[in-house]
Design a protein around this motif. Structure first.
Motif, PDB file in Angstrom:
ATOM      1  N   GLU A 199       0.809  -1.323  -0.045  1.00 47.12           N
ATOM      2  CA  GLU A 199      -0.056   0.092  -0.103  1.00 47.12           C
ATOM      3  C   GLU A 199       0.978   1.303  -0.064  1.00 47.12           C
ATOM      4  N   GLN A 200       1.847   1.327   0.651  1.00 46.45           N
ATOM      5  CA  GLN A 200       2.766   2.514   0.761  1.00 46.45           C
ATOM      6  C   GLN A 200       3.575   2.895  -0.415  1.00 46.45           C
ATOM      7  N   ALA A 201       4.006   1.652  -1.255  1.00 43.39           N
ATOM      8  CA  ALA A 201       4.421   1.895  -2.509  1.00 43.39           C
ATOM      9  C   ALA A 201       3.485   2.382  -3.423  1.00 43.39           C
ATOM     10  N   ARG A 202       2.442   1.718  -3.469  1.00 42.93           N
ATOM     11  CA  ARG A 202       1.239   2.333  -4.131  1.00 42.93           C
ATOM     12  C   ARG A 202       1.054   3.858  -4.003  1.00 42.93           C
ATOM     13  N   ILE A 203       0.825   4.022  -2.777  1.00 39.99           N
ATOM     14  CA  ILE A 203       0.507   5.536  -2.340  1.00 39.99           C
ATOM     15  C   ILE A 203       1.761   6.312  -3.008  1.00 39.99           C
ATOM     16  N   GLY A 204       2.952   6.144  -2.720  1.00 40.09           N
ATOM     17  CA  GLY A 204       4.252   6.798  -3.230  1.00 40.09           C
ATOM     18  C   GLY A 204       3.960   7.069  -4.687  1.00 40.09           C
ATOM     19  N   CYS A 205       3.477   5.997  -5.484  1.00 41.02           N
ATOM     20  CA  CYS A 205       3.632   6.031  -6.987  1.00 41.02           C
ATOM     21  C   CYS A 205       2.590   7.033  -7.316  1.00 41.02           C
ATOM     22  N   ILE A 206       1.476   7.161  -6.712  1.00 38.71           N
ATOM     23  CA  ILE A 206       0.333   8.207  -6.973  1.00 38.71           C
ATOM     24  C   ILE A 206       0.800   9.258  -6.523  1.00 38.71           C
ATOM     25  N   GLN A 207       1.456   9.527  -5.580  1.00 38.82           N
ATOM     26  CA  GLN A 207       1.707  11.265  -5.203  1.00 38.82           C
ATOM     27  C   GLN A 207       2.978  11.436  -5.973  1.00 38.82           C
ATOM     28  N   THR A 208       3.728  10.646  -6.514  1.00 37.91           N
ATOM     29  CA  THR A 208       5.221  11.277  -7.129  1.00 37.91           C
ATOM     30  C   THR A 208       5.120  11.165  -8.652  1.00 37.91           C
ATOM     31  N   GLY A 209       4.110   9.881  -8.898  1.00 40.33           N
ATOM     32  CA  GLY A 209       4.057   9.560 -10.415  1.00 40.33           C
ATOM     33  C   GLY A 209       5.420   8.743 -10.880  1.00 40.33           C
TER      34      GLY A 209
END
Length: 166
Positions: free
Chosen positions: A18-28
């Motif tokens: 979940e944290q990795a996916r949130i990071g992807c969404i936030q940073t692209g």
């Protein structure tokens, strides 16, 4: 008897996912997502090889959700996802996993095989437009979704679009 240790490890791996996916969404940026997916896939494969599908009686409701999530995101290993799907079918039939997990993983496997999905759970954002991937028998879609404990396709579509826009 529920294995709290295994359920805790599933939670830890799902949190990393979940944290990795949130990071992807936030940073692209993909960041650690590929590595975390690979690590999680390798780990959940060993769990399934040892215990079979991690169902309610082994890891509880949250653990079953976490196991499903890890398999759902094991897209780089479609053969494993297909094998896990067969185990999940049996787990759902035995009351060890929710039918909604089966709907999502079925669609994920079908899409990876280049086939139309059954339950309309998988979307694509090609061209910056969010759309469901092709679905077989659109006429019976809501009936199939409801049978698996899902909401209607229209309600799901609204939720997906709201998430996509935020």
């Amino acid at each position: 008897m529920i294995r709290a240790d295994l359920a805790g490890e599933l939670r830890r791996h799902a949190d990393a996912d979940e944290q990795a996916r949130i990071g992807c969404i936030q940073t692209g940026e993909l960041g650690d997502l590929s590595r975390i997916d690979a690590d999680n896939t390798a780990w959940v494969k060993t769990v399934i090889a040892k215990h079979g599908w991690p169902g309610f009686s082994l890891v509880g409701s949250q653990g079953a959700d976490d196991a499903w999530l890890l398999v759902q995101h094991a897209d780089r290993d479609p053969e494993f996802q297909r094998q896990a799907l067969d185990l999940l079918i049996s787990a759902v039939e035995a009351g060890e996993a929710p039918a909604r997990h089966l709907a999502y993983l079925t669609d994920r496997v079908l899409v990876s095989e280049g086939k139309p999905q059954l339950y309309g759970t998988q979307y694509t954002d090609e061209g910056d437009i969010l759309q469901p991937r092709p679905v077989q028998d659109l006429k019976g879609l809501d009936e199939r979704r409801v049978a698996m404990g899902l909401d209607t396709a229209a309600a799901y579509d609204r939720r997906m679009r709201m998430r996509y826009e935020n």
